[in-house]
Design a protein around this motif. Structure first.
Motif, PDB file in Angstrom:
ATOM      1  N   ALA A   1       0.835  -1.201   0.000  1.00 31.52           N
ATOM      2  CA  ALA A   1       0.000   0.000   0.000  1.00 31.52           C
ATOM      3  C   ALA A   1       0.871   1.253   0.000  1.00 31.52           C
ATOM      4  N   LYS A   2       1.931   1.233   0.806  1.00 36.39           N
ATOM      5  CA  LYS A   2       2.801   2.413   0.905  1.00 36.39           C
ATOM      6  C   LYS A   2       3.544   2.667  -0.399  1.00 36.39           C
ATOM      7  N   VAL A   3       4.091   1.610  -0.981  1.00 36.84           N
ATOM      8  CA  VAL A   3       4.846   1.778  -2.222  1.00 36.84           C
ATOM      9  C   VAL A   3       3.950   2.363  -3.309  1.00 36.84           C
ATOM     10  N   LYS A   4       2.707   1.901  -3.361  1.00 35.40           N
ATOM     11  CA  LYS A   4       1.778   2.398  -4.391  1.00 35.40           C
ATOM     12  C   LYS A   4       1.077   3.674  -3.942  1.00 35.40           C
ATOM     13  N   LYS A   5       1.404   4.149  -2.756  1.00 38.08           N
ATOM     14  CA  LYS A   5       0.794   5.364  -2.206  1.00 38.08           C
ATOM     15  C   LYS A   5      -0.736   5.276  -2.200  1.00 38.08           C
ATOM     16  N   VAL A   6      -1.237   4.099  -1.841  1.00 35.46           N
ATOM     17  CA  VAL A   6      -2.683   3.925  -1.693  1.00 35.46           C
ATOM     18  C   VAL A   6      -3.015   4.230  -0.240  1.00 35.46           C
ATOM     19  N   GLU A   7      -3.844   5.244  -0.039  1.00 33.77           N
ATOM     20  CA  GLU A   7      -4.107   5.685   1.322  1.00 33.77           C
ATOM     21  C   GLU A   7      -5.489   5.290   1.802  1.00 33.77           C
ATOM     22  N   GLY A   8      -5.788   5.616   3.047  1.00 35.98           N
ATOM     23  CA  GLY A   8      -7.096   5.312   3.601  1.00 35.98           C
ATOM     24  C   GLY A   8      -6.959   4.371   4.783  1.00 35.98           C
ATOM     25  N   GLU A   9      -8.108   4.128   5.421  1.00 34.19           N
ATOM     26  CA  GLU A   9      -8.082   3.354   6.653  1.00 34.19           C
ATOM     27  C   GLU A   9      -8.097   1.841   6.416  1.00 34.19           C
ATOM     28  N   VAL A  10      -8.282   1.446   5.184  1.00 34.02           N
ATOM     29  CA  VAL A  10      -8.366   0.006   4.893  1.00 34.02           C
ATOM     30  C   VAL A  10      -7.076  -0.517   4.263  1.00 34.02           C
ATOM     31  N   ALA A  11      -6.509   0.277   3.365  1.00 26.04           N
ATOM     32  CA  ALA A  11      -5.330  -0.174   2.606  1.00 26.04           C
ATOM     33  C   ALA A  11      -4.256  -0.759   3.516  1.00 26.04           C
ATOM     34  N   GLY A  12      -3.807  -1.930   3.193  1.00 26.37           N
ATOM     35  CA  GLY A  12      -2.719  -2.576   3.928  1.00 26.37           C
ATOM     36  C   GLY A  12      -3.161  -3.347   5.143  1.00 26.37           C
ATOM     37  N   ARG A  13      -4.407  -3.134   5.590  1.00 26.05           N
ATOM     38  CA  ARG A  13      -4.830  -3.807   6.817  1.00 26.05           C
ATOM     39  C   ARG A  13      -6.283  -4.289   6.753  1.00 26.05           C
ATOM     40  N   ALA A  14      -6.689  -4.722   5.585  1.00 20.89           N
ATOM     41  CA  ALA A  14      -8.057  -5.221   5.414  1.00 20.89           C
ATOM     42  C   ALA A  14      -8.271  -6.493   6.230  1.00 20.89           C
ATOM     43  N   ASP A  15      -9.461  -6.601   6.809  1.00 20.29           N
ATOM     44  CA  ASP A  15      -9.870  -7.835   7.505  1.00 20.29           C
ATOM     45  C   ASP A  15     -10.766  -8.679   6.621  1.00 20.29           C
ATOM     46  N   ILE A  16     -11.575  -7.997   5.802  1.00 23.91           N
ATOM     47  CA  ILE A  16     -12.532  -8.674   4.931  1.00 23.91           C
ATOM     48  C   ILE A  16     -12.220  -8.302   3.487  1.00 23.91           C
ATOM     49  N   LEU A  17     -12.108  -9.302   2.629  1.00 26.72           N
ATOM     50  CA  LEU A  17     -11.937  -9.055   1.201  1.00 26.72           C
ATOM     51  C   LEU A  17     -13.243  -9.379   0.494  1.00 26.72           C
ATOM     52  N   LEU A  18     -13.890  -8.349  -0.032  1.00 24.45           N
ATOM     53  CA  LEU A  18     -15.086  -8.570  -0.860  1.00 24.45           C
ATOM     54  C   LEU A  18     -14.616  -8.777  -2.294  1.00 24.45           C
TER      55      LEU A  18
END
Lengths: 293, 293
Positions: free
Chosen positions: A220-237
């Motif tokens: 997530a960091k390398v791709k600069k994807v931000e937010g409260e879910v990126a990198g730490r998802a519990d559920i994958l829809l």
């Protein structure tokens, strides 16, 4: 909980729940139940044609056996036993899924809750530091947006039962950007906004996210994807049944990990194991269902 | 070859191929090339705007640098260098994939072969005893039946290059039975028959198969799924880009395995790495491309 063993340990410390096996002339199903009973995970009731009774006896499986020949009647009695509180978990044996679900979904005598029925897989894999839920890789072939909302709700309930207070839900796709040629990326964006507007509660939803930047903080960091879910998802829809199915099976057949699966959304959890599932996976699924029951 | 390291070892023993990096003002791409050059895998040519030259110099990357500002012209020169035999591998740097591919697919000056361009991932994972190819998880969003035939052809060529003489191709789905509600299971059946009738050559195609019974012999036996592919597939044809993408990423982010990816179907292999790919994965992709060049 970070490992499926923690679920199994927790269940052993609680009062045992009862599983009713629909279509009990199913040697594989009986073996799985026998193992779960030996491990003190569950008790059992068996419903099926009379030939199943001798199989149960050979396995020294101690459980009441209701002799019913007709599949529809097996399904009806199974559901009735749950409604009456005699069992708290349904398990599919040698009976068509469609026949069992018809009884579960009967408006008058069934176990409806108003939510859709959806499959939730709890995945444990060597490269993960926590349990991750994948949904729906086993029930709804290609969910609509509305069904995705219900699928998320169902999974959130499961996540809470395994100790995740405010689950982070990633709507995953091949890319983390909205692409009009990939409908799942647009629906992911819509679901994230619905969550922000309070239309999906008790969780934090974001998407589209790639599998990598959904579960791995470094990615997530390398791709600069931000937010409260990126990198730490519990559920994958996931967008559809096959992509979720591949992901769950990859945890076992690529990663050598473990998986527990259960169908939720009815008044009682439903365990639908496949013959090809390992004994371990069947045990974990029964353990997970007990936790939810 | 059973491990990606075998590919890298093989490449080091051969005459080095040359990679042309399109959009060379791409520090991540330059670093990947630098590493591959240090490992004696490839030589490089760089094409990009002038600011990339100082980055290359800072990295002490020894390669000719063609200063071109305009993206279309970068793509055109990159393709021209390949046509002239000065480079054998294309690598996408800081340039839109669509711009690069437009030059590749140009009917007069491009690198067309008549096949579609498709992505092939070579997967190494702890629970696998061999390398497995996954296609297409990176190029064609939702292939038609005709495109699937081309995708298989492309993957078969890659499989042969890594030593699989008669690749076994599994068209995978959530289930191993034909289900009219799951179009991919019907297309899998069609592709298997086309193979049997000689319409897809140089490989053995079967499907639908589940991921488990495609790659794991035990799972195939338990489910009584027969045929020459079940349990020993070399190539997994997936229904769409997201399911293939999840499968490839699962090998890394669930299994802690490795993956190499390349776009094939043009006269030269094209390496399109993502910033989030690990240095190892970029190296393996360049190694795989060298093998195919």
């Amino acid at each position: 909980m970070h490992k499926l063993d923690e679920i199994l340990r927790e269940i052993k410390s609680r009062k045992r729940k009862t599983v009713v096996l629909a279509g009990a002339h199913d040697v594989e199903g009986l073996k799985a139940l026998k193992k779960a009973m030996e491990e003190n995970l569950v008790d059992a009731i068996l419903v099926g044609p009379k030939e199943g009774e001798s199989s149960a006896r050979e396995l020294k499986l101690e459980a009441e056996y209701f002799k019913v020949e007709d599949p529809e009647k097996i399904a009806d009695l199974t559901v009735k036993l749950v409604r009456e509180g005699k069992a708290q978990i349904l398990m599919k044996g040698l009976i068509k899924t469609s026949v069992l679900l018809k009884a579960v979904l009967d408006k008058e005598t069934g176990l409806r809750t108003g939510e859709v029925l959806s499959h939730v897989a709890v995945v444990e894999a060597p490269a993960l530091d926590r349990l991750i839920l994948v949904t729906d890789g086993g029930m709804i072939i290609k969910p609509t947006l509305e069904q995705k909302v219900s699928i998320i709700k169902n999974a959130v309930k499961v996540a809470k039962m395994i100790g995740i207070e405010m689950p982070r839900v990633a709507c995953i796709a091949a890319v983390e950007t909205v692409n009009p040629d990939m409908p799942e990326t647009m629906e992911a964006a819509i679901l994230a906004k619905m969550n922000q507007r309070g239309q999906i509660k008790d969780c934090i939803v974001d998407g589209p996210l790639g599998l990598d930047n959904a579960i791995n903080m470094m990615a997530a960091k390398v791709k600069k994807v931000e937010g409260e879910v990126a990198g730490r998802a519990d559920i994958l829809l996931v967008p559809d049944i096959h992509s979720g199915n591949f992901l769950g099976k990859a945890a076992v057949y690529l990663a050598g990990g473990r998986i527990a699966g259960v169908v939720v959304g009815a008044r009682a959890p439903i365990v639908i194991v496949s013959r090809a599932d390992s004994a371990d996976s069947k045990l974990c699924s029964l353990g997970l269902a007990s936790l939810l029951a």
